[in-house]
Design an enzyme around this catalytic site. Structure first.
Site, PDB file in Angstrom:
ATOM      1  N   THR A 121     -10.839   0.460  29.889  1.00 46.91           N
ATOM      2  CA  THR A 121     -10.277   0.140  31.207  1.00 46.91           C
ATOM      3  C   THR A 121     -11.258  -0.753  31.961  1.00 46.91           C
ATOM      4  O   THR A 121     -12.397  -0.358  32.213  1.00 46.91           O
ATOM      5  CB  THR A 121     -10.030   1.431  32.003  1.00 46.91           C
ATOM      6  OG1 THR A 121      -9.152   2.242  31.230  1.00 46.91           O
ATOM      7  CG2 THR A 121      -9.411   1.146  33.352  1.00 46.91           C
ATOM      8  N   CYS A 262     -11.787   9.222  34.157  1.00 51.87           N
ATOM      9  CA  CYS A 262     -10.945   8.060  34.433  1.00 51.87           C
ATOM     10  C   CYS A 262     -10.554   7.911  35.901  1.00 51.87           C
ATOM     11  O   CYS A 262     -10.860   6.888  36.516  1.00 51.87           O
ATOM     12  CB  CYS A 262      -9.708   8.119  33.554  1.00 51.87           C
ATOM     13  SG  CYS A 262     -10.163   8.108  31.817  1.00 51.87           S
TER      14      CYS A 262
HETATM   15  C1  UGA Z   1      -5.695   9.948  32.823  1.00 45.51           C
HETATM   16  C2  UGA Z   1      -4.268   9.359  32.765  1.00 45.51           C
HETATM   17  O1  UGA Z   1      -3.299  10.401  32.960  1.00 45.51           O
HETATM   18  C3  UGA Z   1      -4.013   8.684  31.416  1.00 45.51           C
HETATM   19  O2  UGA Z   1      -2.723   8.090  31.395  1.00 45.51           O
HETATM   20  C4  UGA Z   1      -5.095   7.617  31.203  1.00 45.51           C
HETATM   21  O3  UGA Z   1      -4.951   6.980  29.941  1.00 45.51           O
HETATM   22  C5  UGA Z   1      -6.473   8.260  31.274  1.00 45.51           C
HETATM   23  O4  UGA Z   1      -6.646   8.902  32.546  1.00 45.51           O
HETATM   24  C6  UGA Z   1      -7.496   7.160  31.092  1.00 45.51           C
HETATM   25  O5  UGA Z   1      -7.521   6.246  31.913  1.00 45.51           O
HETATM   26  O6  UGA Z   1      -8.184   7.165  30.058  1.00 45.51           O
HETATM   27  P1  UGA Z   1      -6.857  12.164  31.853  1.00 45.51           P
HETATM   28  O7  UGA Z   1      -8.094  11.711  32.576  1.00 45.51           O
HETATM   29  O8  UGA Z   1      -6.969  12.640  30.438  1.00 45.51           O
HETATM   30  O9  UGA Z   1      -5.773  10.960  31.820  1.00 45.51           O
HETATM   31  O10 UGA Z   1      -6.255  13.368  32.696  1.00 45.51           O
HETATM   32  P2  UGA Z   1      -4.918  13.678  33.504  1.00 45.51           P
HETATM   33  O11 UGA Z   1      -4.033  14.555  32.721  1.00 45.51           O
HETATM   34  O12 UGA Z   1      -4.317  12.463  34.065  1.00 45.51           O
HETATM   35  O13 UGA Z   1      -5.520  14.557  34.699  1.00 45.51           O
HETATM   36  C7  UGA Z   1      -6.500  14.009  35.591  1.00 45.51           C
HETATM   37  C8  UGA Z   1      -6.899  15.015  36.633  1.00 45.51           C
HETATM   38  O14 UGA Z   1      -5.855  15.195  37.571  1.00 45.51           O
HETATM   39  C9  UGA Z   1      -7.238  16.409  36.107  1.00 45.51           C
HETATM   40  O15 UGA Z   1      -8.439  16.843  36.734  1.00 45.51           O
HETATM   41  C10 UGA Z   1      -6.061  17.254  36.532  1.00 45.51           C
HETATM   42  O16 UGA Z   1      -6.403  18.597  36.744  1.00 45.51           O
HETATM   43  C11 UGA Z   1      -5.678  16.573  37.829  1.00 45.51           C
HETATM   44  N1  UGA Z   1      -4.273  16.799  38.250  1.00 45.51           N
HETATM   45  C12 UGA Z   1      -3.252  16.320  37.478  1.00 45.51           C
HETATM   46  C13 UGA Z   1      -4.005  17.454  39.441  1.00 45.51           C
HETATM   47  O17 UGA Z   1      -4.931  17.880  40.169  1.00 45.51           O
HETATM   48  N2  UGA Z   1      -2.704  17.616  39.827  1.00 45.51           N
HETATM   49  C14 UGA Z   1      -1.665  17.169  39.090  1.00 45.51           C
HETATM   50  O18 UGA Z   1      -0.504  17.336  39.515  1.00 45.51           O
HETATM   51  C15 UGA Z   1      -1.951  16.512  37.880  1.00 45.51           C
END
Ligand code: UGA
Length: 448
Positions: A121, A262
């Site tokens: 990214t 990320c």
């Molecule tokens: C994120 C993106 O979702 C991916 O599409 C992207 O490819 C990736 O970053 C990246 O750029 O490499 P990721 O970091 O694995 O993926 O995690 P997510 O599932 O997106 O969750 C991120 C954070 O948001 C976590 O801490 C999660 O607990 C939090 N979250 C998620 C919330 O607090 N509330 C929600 O409703 C959803």
């Protein structure tokens, strides 16, 4: 096709394994020779469901190999993926030194005129920088550079990589587009859509996607603060909002906020990129600020429940930045642990996968072998990462080992009725606090 992958982190290793899975011959490289040793033996350097099995199977098939010699990796490649880290600098801009070094290696050692794929990214404009470095370091060869951002999530990375919602290819020439179409044909044949754009659009779309998802989370967390004051239930509020297909329920769960490698860096990087391009985007600063506040709000709840934190014992359930991973980078659970420890609390934590990494980051943390051990003698249990196994905890047993009956839910996992029925006071996030039903007061002798 012959594919090289530079960088074997969460994106690079998954890319290497999934490219091999769909039939390409893949050589992956990393500057960390120890990691290459692990990978060559079939050991995954981080936890990701299904990864180790897939890694071993692809090593066995002969389609995948690892080397710490980057020149060897890129030598015969037709496609080189750059998957190196782009960590945040102190000013929020992405640090792109590893991108530049990758371009230098490719320029000096690639023999088959490969298409260079920017997978990390990066801020819009990076492809131009790569092309210039490739030209300078190769003594004038013109390389094809394409942007192919990755959208996989940790915890479901392999499935996301093999069945992506969309494959985005930003290219400036027919050759770049044609090579990437061939590379991804095994996925498009099974119905994945491939979106072709110019390079700056693909680069910006990646940052925009992550920043928008972070915005949704911060919006939900702001609603949680308002719900707490208004006596509303934020989970019901976002359920109502999410039932509108124009809004969608995903990424509207309030709690401790977002973490991981990320979202925090990409929100900052997009804000910095905008500023550098002469456009102020203060909304993104607010997104980050609301995210910091989400951790403070949960810390305040612990304080509200326990009065003084000094000397209190807090059991923290979950340390990873989200379930399904051992990754603690920018984990809100760790940020909360730091806040509680600096207020004088003793924090005893349990996480199914992330304890070792967390202990390295925060040596003051005490680690317990399971949730009940962590809760033993605790004045409060705080749920910080919503691992599936925590949803099925025996709350009566948990209560029986605790010093005080207090449960703070930083991810709104539990049913308030179950918590109160188990004899615990319940402090969720953005939902009404439920104190235990107190024993009925002894009646005075006045007859009615
Ligand atoms: C994120 C993106 O979702 C991916 O599409 C992207 O490819 C990736 O970053 C990246 O750029 O490499 P990721 O970091 O694995 O993926 O995690 P997510 O599932 O997106 O969750 C991120 C954070 O948001 C976590 O801490 C999660 O607990 C939090 N979250 C998620 C919330 O607090 N509330 C929600 O409703 C959803």
């Amino acid at each position: 096709m012959d594919v090289a992958v530079i960088g074997t982190g969460h994106v690079g290793l998954i890319t290497a394994v999934s490219m091999a899975t769909v039939g390409h011959r893949v050589v992956a490289t990393d500057i960390d020779a120890e990691k290459i040793g692990l990978l060559t033996r079939g050991d995954a350097p981080f936890y990701e469901p299904g990864l180790e099995e897939a890694l071993r199977s692809e090593l066995g098939s002969g389609r995948l190999r690892f080397t710490d010699d980057a020149a060897d990796a890129v030598g015969d490649a037709e496609v080189v993926f750059i998957c190196v880290g782009t960590p945040p600098r102190a000013d929020g801009e992405a640090n792109l030194i590893a991108m530049e070094r990758s371009a230098t290696v490719i320029a000096r050692h690639a023999s088959r005129d490969p298409v260079v794929v920017e997978k990390s990214t990066v801020p819009a404009g990076t492809a131009d920088r790569l092309r210039t470095t490739l030209l300078r370091e190769s003594g004038g060869r013109v390389f094809e550079v394409v942007s192919n951002p990755e959208f996989l999530r940790e915890g479901t990375a392999l499935a996301d990589s093999l069945h992506p919602d969309r494959i985005v290819v930003g290219a400036e020439s027919d050759r770049g587009r044609a090579v990437l179409r061939r590379l991804y044909q095994p996925l498009t044949d099974r119905g994945c859509s491939l979106m072709e754009t110019d390079i700056p659009t693909a680069e910006l779309a990646k940052h925009a996607s992550n920043a928008f998802l972070a915005l949704k989370i911060s919006f939900a967390n702001a609603l949680a603060r308002i719900s707490e004051r208004a006596g509303a239930d934020v989970t019901a509020v976002v359920d109502v909002m999410g039932a509108d297909p124009r809004i969608g329920r995903a990424f509207l769960s309030a709690g401790l906020g977002y973490g991981g490698f990320c979202f925090p860096k990409d929100v900052a990087a997009l804000e910095r990129l905008a500023a550098r391009l002469g456009y102020e985007f203060p909304l993104l600063r607010e997104v980050a600020k609301l995210n910091d506040e989400a951790v403070d709000a949960v810390a305040r709840k612990v304080e509200e429940a326990l009065w003084n934190l000094d000397g209190k014992r807090v059991a923290l359930l979950g340390l990873a930045f989200k379930p399904g991973t051992d990754d603690v980078r920018f984990s809100p659970a760790l940020a909360l642990a730091r806040t509680l420890i600096s207020a004088g609390a003793v924090v005893v934590a349990f996480d199914p996968r992330a304890a070792a990494g967390a202990k390295d980051e925060l040596p003051d943390l005490e680690i317990a072998p399971d949730a009940y051990e962590a809760a033993t003698g605790a004045h409060c249990v705080v749920l910080a990462t919503e691992w599936e196994e925590f949803r099925n905890l025996d709350l009566v047993r948990l209560r029986s080992v605790m010093a005080y009956p207090v449960l703070v839910d930083g991810r709104n996992v539990f049913d308030p009725v179950d918590v109160v029925a188990a004899g615990l006071a319940y402090y969720p996030t953005g939902r009404p606090v439920r104190l235990q039903t107190a024993k009925p007061e002894a009646r005075s002798g006045i007859a009615s």
